[in-house]
Design a protein around this motif. Structure first.
Motif, PDB file in Angstrom:
ATOM      1  N   THR A 165       0.747  -1.099   0.017  1.00  0.00           N
ATOM      2  CA  THR A 165      -0.129  -0.148   0.116  1.00  0.00           C
ATOM      3  C   THR A 165       0.997   1.292  -0.212  1.00  0.00           C
ATOM      4  O   THR A 165       1.706   1.455   0.942  1.00  0.00           O
ATOM      5  CB  THR A 165      -1.035   0.016   1.264  1.00  0.00           C
ATOM      6  N   ASN A 166       0.858   1.945  -0.967  1.00  0.00           N
ATOM      7  CA  ASN A 166       1.558   3.328  -1.051  1.00  0.00           C
ATOM      8  C   ASN A 166       0.596   4.411  -0.621  1.00  0.00           C
ATOM      9  O   ASN A 166      -0.389   4.730  -1.342  1.00  0.00           O
ATOM     10  CB  ASN A 166       1.855   3.746  -2.628  1.00  0.00           C
ATOM     11  N   ILE A 167       0.749   4.796   0.723  1.00  0.00           N
ATOM     12  CA  ILE A 167      -0.052   5.530   1.373  1.00  0.00           C
ATOM     13  C   ILE A 167       0.210   7.121   0.737  1.00  0.00           C
ATOM     14  O   ILE A 167      -0.792   7.904   0.803  1.00  0.00           O
ATOM     15  CB  ILE A 167       0.222   5.716   2.686  1.00  0.00           C
ATOM     16  N   THR A 168       1.295   7.602   0.161  1.00  0.00           N
ATOM     17  CA  THR A 168       1.820   8.911  -0.170  1.00  0.00           C
ATOM     18  C   THR A 168       1.707   8.971  -1.759  1.00  0.00           C
ATOM     19  O   THR A 168       2.251   9.928  -2.507  1.00  0.00           O
ATOM     20  CB  THR A 168       2.803   9.471   0.307  1.00  0.00           C
ATOM     21  N   ARG A 169       1.128   7.941  -2.640  1.00  0.00           N
ATOM     22  CA  ARG A 169       1.275   7.969  -4.062  1.00  0.00           C
ATOM     23  C   ARG A 169       0.563   9.251  -4.590  1.00  0.00           C
ATOM     24  O   ARG A 169       1.082  10.008  -5.426  1.00  0.00           O
ATOM     25  CB  ARG A 169       0.822   6.686  -4.626  1.00  0.00           C
ATOM     26  N   PHE A 170      -0.464   9.304  -4.140  1.00  0.00           N
ATOM     27  CA  PHE A 170      -1.513  10.559  -4.587  1.00  0.00           C
ATOM     28  C   PHE A 170      -1.554  11.817  -3.934  1.00  0.00           C
ATOM     29  O   PHE A 170      -1.474  11.873  -2.616  1.00  0.00           O
ATOM     30  CB  PHE A 170      -2.819  10.116  -4.818  1.00  0.00           C
ATOM     31  N   PRO A 171      -1.602  13.109  -4.331  1.00  0.00           N
ATOM     32  CA  PRO A 171      -1.501  14.152  -3.398  1.00  0.00           C
ATOM     33  C   PRO A 171      -2.468  14.433  -2.638  1.00  0.00           C
ATOM     34  O   PRO A 171      -2.167  15.207  -1.462  1.00  0.00           O
ATOM     35  CB  PRO A 171      -1.419  15.422  -4.514  1.00  0.00           C
ATOM     36  N   ILE A 172      -3.705  13.848  -2.544  1.00  0.00           N
ATOM     37  CA  ILE A 172      -4.679  14.139  -1.739  1.00  0.00           C
ATOM     38  C   ILE A 172      -5.245  12.685  -1.359  1.00  0.00           C
ATOM     39  O   ILE A 172      -5.218  11.752  -2.009  1.00  0.00           O
ATOM     40  CB  ILE A 172      -6.053  15.073  -2.252  1.00  0.00           C
ATOM     41  N   ARG A 173      -5.791  12.682   0.015  1.00  0.00           N
ATOM     42  CA  ARG A 173      -6.376  11.240   0.507  1.00  0.00           C
ATOM     43  C   ARG A 173      -7.569  11.659   1.200  1.00  0.00           C
ATOM     44  O   ARG A 173      -7.956  12.913   1.390  1.00  0.00           O
ATOM     45  CB  ARG A 173      -5.223  10.596   1.327  1.00  0.00           C
ATOM     46  N   ARG A 174      -8.385  10.556   1.380  1.00  0.00           N
ATOM     47  CA  ARG A 174      -9.633  10.670   2.400  1.00  0.00           C
ATOM     48  C   ARG A 174      -9.525  10.049   3.550  1.00  0.00           C
ATOM     49  O   ARG A 174      -9.269   8.808   3.861  1.00  0.00           O
ATOM     50  CB  ARG A 174     -10.790  10.326   1.452  1.00  0.00           C
ATOM     51  N   MET A 175      -9.699  10.622   4.652  1.00  0.00           N
ATOM     52  CA  MET A 175      -9.966   9.911   6.166  1.00  0.00           C
ATOM     53  C   MET A 175     -11.244   9.823   6.343  1.00  0.00           C
ATOM     54  O   MET A 175     -12.192  10.515   6.391  1.00  0.00           O
ATOM     55  CB  MET A 175      -9.405  11.141   6.817  1.00  0.00           C
ATOM     56  N   ASP A 176     -11.449   8.410   6.570  1.00  0.00           N
ATOM     57  CA  ASP A 176     -12.812   7.945   7.037  1.00  0.00           C
ATOM     58  C   ASP A 176     -12.919   7.639   8.621  1.00  0.00           C
ATOM     59  O   ASP A 176     -12.170   6.948   8.869  1.00  0.00           O
ATOM     60  CB  ASP A 176     -13.147   6.449   6.107  1.00  0.00           C
ATOM     61  N   ILE A 177     -13.984   8.227   9.249  1.00  0.00           N
ATOM     62  CA  ILE A 177     -14.275   8.146  10.430  1.00  0.00           C
ATOM     63  C   ILE A 177     -15.758   7.520  10.604  1.00  0.00           C
ATOM     64  O   ILE A 177     -16.808   8.155   9.922  1.00  0.00           O
ATOM     65  CB  ILE A 177     -14.152   9.705  10.892  1.00  0.00           C
ATOM     66  N   MET A 178     -15.698   6.514  11.318  1.00  0.00           N
ATOM     67  CA  MET A 178     -17.110   5.996  11.515  1.00  0.00           C
ATOM     68  C   MET A 178     -17.662   6.473  12.795  1.00  0.00           C
ATOM     69  O   MET A 178     -17.101   6.436  13.868  1.00  0.00           O
ATOM     70  CB  MET A 178     -16.981   4.277  11.685  1.00  0.00           C
ATOM     71  N   LEU A 179     -18.866   7.164  12.687  1.00  0.00           N
ATOM     72  CA  LEU A 179     -19.698   7.592  13.959  1.00  0.00           C
ATOM     73  C   LEU A 179     -20.897   6.726  14.282  1.00  0.00           C
ATOM     74  O   LEU A 179     -21.546   6.242  13.197  1.00  0.00           O
ATOM     75  CB  LEU A 179     -20.088   9.107  13.954  1.00  0.00           C
ATOM     76  N   GLN A 180     -21.320   6.582  15.089  1.00  0.00           N
ATOM     77  CA  GLN A 180     -22.654   5.850  15.643  1.00  0.00           C
ATOM     78  C   GLN A 180     -23.404   6.705  16.636  1.00  0.00           C
ATOM     79  O   GLN A 180     -22.945   6.785  17.616  1.00  0.00           O
ATOM     80  CB  GLN A 180     -22.194   4.567  16.284  1.00  0.00           C
ATOM     81  N   VAL A 181     -24.478   7.392  16.252  1.00  0.00           N
ATOM     82  CA  VAL A 181     -25.428   8.102  16.787  1.00  0.00           C
ATOM     83  C   VAL A 181     -26.564   7.193  17.198  1.00  0.00           C
ATOM     84  O   VAL A 181     -26.800   6.247  16.726  1.00  0.00           O
ATOM     85  CB  VAL A 181     -25.546   9.274  16.024  1.00  0.00           C
ATOM     86  N   SER A 182     -27.250   7.780  18.388  1.00  0.00           N
ATOM     87  CA  SER A 182     -28.703   7.310  18.727  1.00  0.00           C
ATOM     88  C   SER A 182     -29.639   7.280  17.652  1.00  0.00           C
ATOM     89  O   SER A 182     -29.707   8.074  16.900  1.00  0.00           O
ATOM     90  CB  SER A 182     -28.877   7.959  19.875  1.00  0.00           C
ATOM     91  N   TYR A 183     -30.632   6.275  17.979  1.00  0.00           N
ATOM     92  CA  TYR A 183     -31.732   6.475  16.978  1.00  0.00           C
ATOM     93  C   TYR A 183     -32.596   7.432  17.281  1.00  0.00           C
ATOM     94  O   TYR A 183     -33.376   7.614  16.340  1.00  0.00           O
ATOM     95  CB  TYR A 183     -32.664   4.969  17.264  1.00  0.00           C
ATOM     96  N   GLU A 184     -32.567   7.984  18.074  1.00  0.00           N
ATOM     97  CA  GLU A 184     -33.279   9.304  18.683  1.00  0.00           C
ATOM     98  C   GLU A 184     -33.128  10.557  17.915  1.00  0.00           C
ATOM     99  O   GLU A 184     -33.725  11.462  17.945  1.00  0.00           O
ATOM    100  CB  GLU A 184     -33.647   9.336  20.095  1.00  0.00           C
ATOM    101  N   GLU A 185     -31.854  10.636  17.364  1.00  0.00           N
ATOM    102  CA  GLU A 185     -31.254  11.692  16.836  1.00  0.00           C
ATOM    103  C   GLU A 185     -31.879  12.097  15.177  1.00  0.00           C
ATOM    104  O   GLU A 185     -32.168  11.020  14.649  1.00  0.00           O
ATOM    105  CB  GLU A 185     -29.826  11.696  16.574  1.00  0.00           C
ATOM    106  N   ASP A 186     -31.852  13.177  14.947  1.00  0.00           N
ATOM    107  CA  ASP A 186     -32.456  13.719  13.663  1.00  0.00           C
ATOM    108  C   ASP A 186     -31.321  13.439  12.626  1.00  0.00           C
ATOM    109  O   ASP A 186     -30.182  14.190  12.765  1.00  0.00           O
ATOM    110  CB  ASP A 186     -33.093  15.076  13.605  1.00  0.00           C
ATOM    111  N   LEU A 187     -31.213  12.605  11.816  1.00  0.00           N
ATOM    112  CA  LEU A 187     -30.049  12.555  10.673  1.00  0.00           C
ATOM    113  C   LEU A 187     -29.912  13.838   9.819  1.00  0.00           C
ATOM    114  O   LEU A 187     -28.778  14.208   9.645  1.00  0.00           O
ATOM    115  CB  LEU A 187     -30.500  11.597   9.866  1.00  0.00           C
TER     116      LEU A 187
END
Length: 285
Positions: A165-187
């Motif tokens: 895996t070449n981490i720095t091959r491309f000039p930009i990257r995407r950071m994926d963050i997984m969040l989990q909110v309550s079912y009572e929240e308005d999406l």
């Protein structure tokens, strides 16, 4: 005293032998100077637009070839028969080739890596459990410096047969963050807040736009993918800041993260009938 001995030794040499010694010395000195000059000119002018690893390989190839030619010239001046020497060297090379099949495999793998160019010197790569910055790419192996400043040597054969895996091959990257909110929240509110967090963060790129996707419905809450685009040099700055930004905004907006719920119910146990207790006692007896 020592200088006098050297002068006496030179005076004792015959003119032919003295001339031969001077020619050998001149061949060695001029040969080494020529090797360094040709290698420097090749790297600076001929291959100035090439990648760093190609420049390094060209410099090493010129150096090794130059040393071989200088050695042949010196042996020729000393009167050594080069035909017999080359024949013996060929036999030795064949024997060494059979004894070092792993090295030959690494050399061939190195040639494939050089031609394919999956990474370059200075790239950050991940091979198996090793992640670090490439320091050099040689015919037998590559050298990596990890982020905790350790030196790692990986044979080329292993690299060619592994997932890299070449981490720095491309000039930009995407950071994926997984969040989990309550079912009572308005999406819709959650999406709006995350979009504002991305816009306010100085290390998050506006283009491409952040990715906010409702990913899955879990047992305890709703999974949301929060993807942020950034320049590869801003990874640590974004990683260290975005978590705090999300936490502060969620607290300010009253958005609650999901956490595991467990429902525990207790049932009253009915007493056993007298006849059943009697049967149990009879069985135990």
């Amino acid at each position: 005293m020592f200088f006098t001995q050297i002068v006496t030794w030179f005076n004792s040499l015959s003119p032919d032998l003295l001339g031969q010694v001077l020619r050998v010395g001149a061949t060695v000195v001029l040969g080494f100077v020529a090797i360094r000059l040709v290698a420097a000119l090749t790297q600076r002018y001929i291959m100035r637009k090439s990648t760093p690893q190609r420049q390094m390989i060209a410099r090493k190839a010129i150096t090794y070839l130059g040393f071989f030619l200088v050695l042949m010239a010196v042996l020729g001046e000393l009167g050594v028969k080069l035909t017999a020497l080359l024949g013996a060297a060929g036999i030795v090379a064949v024997a060494v080739g059979f004894a070092s099949q792993t090295s030959v495999s690494n050399i061939i793998s190195g040639l494939f890596l050089i031609s394919e160019k999956p990474f370059a010197i200075g790239d950050v790569i991940k091979i198996g459990g090793t992640t670090g910055i490439i320091q050099s790419i040689d015919l037998l192996s590559i050298k990596i410096r990890t982020f905790d400043n350790m030196f790692v040597r990986i044979p080329n054969e292993k690299i060619l047969t592994s997932e890299v895996t070449n981490i720095t091959r491309f000039p930009i990257r995407r950071m994926d963050i997984m969040l989990q909110v309550s079912y009572e929240e308005d999406l819709d509110t959650v999406r709006r807040v995350l979009g504002e967090v991305a816009v306010a963060n100085p290390w998050c790129l506006d283009e491409p736009a952040p990715v906010i996707v409702v990913n899955d419905f879990k047992e305890s809450g709703i999974d949301i993918l929060f993807g942020l685009w950034f320049s590869k040099s801003d990874f640590l700055d974004l990683k260290n800041s975005i978590m705090g930004d999300v936490l502060r905004r969620f607290r300010a907006e009253g958005i609650r993260f999901a956490y595991p719920h467990r429902a525990v119910t207790m049932e009253a146990r009915k007493p056993d009938a007298p006849g059943r207790r009697t049967a149990k006692r009879a069985l135990s007896a």
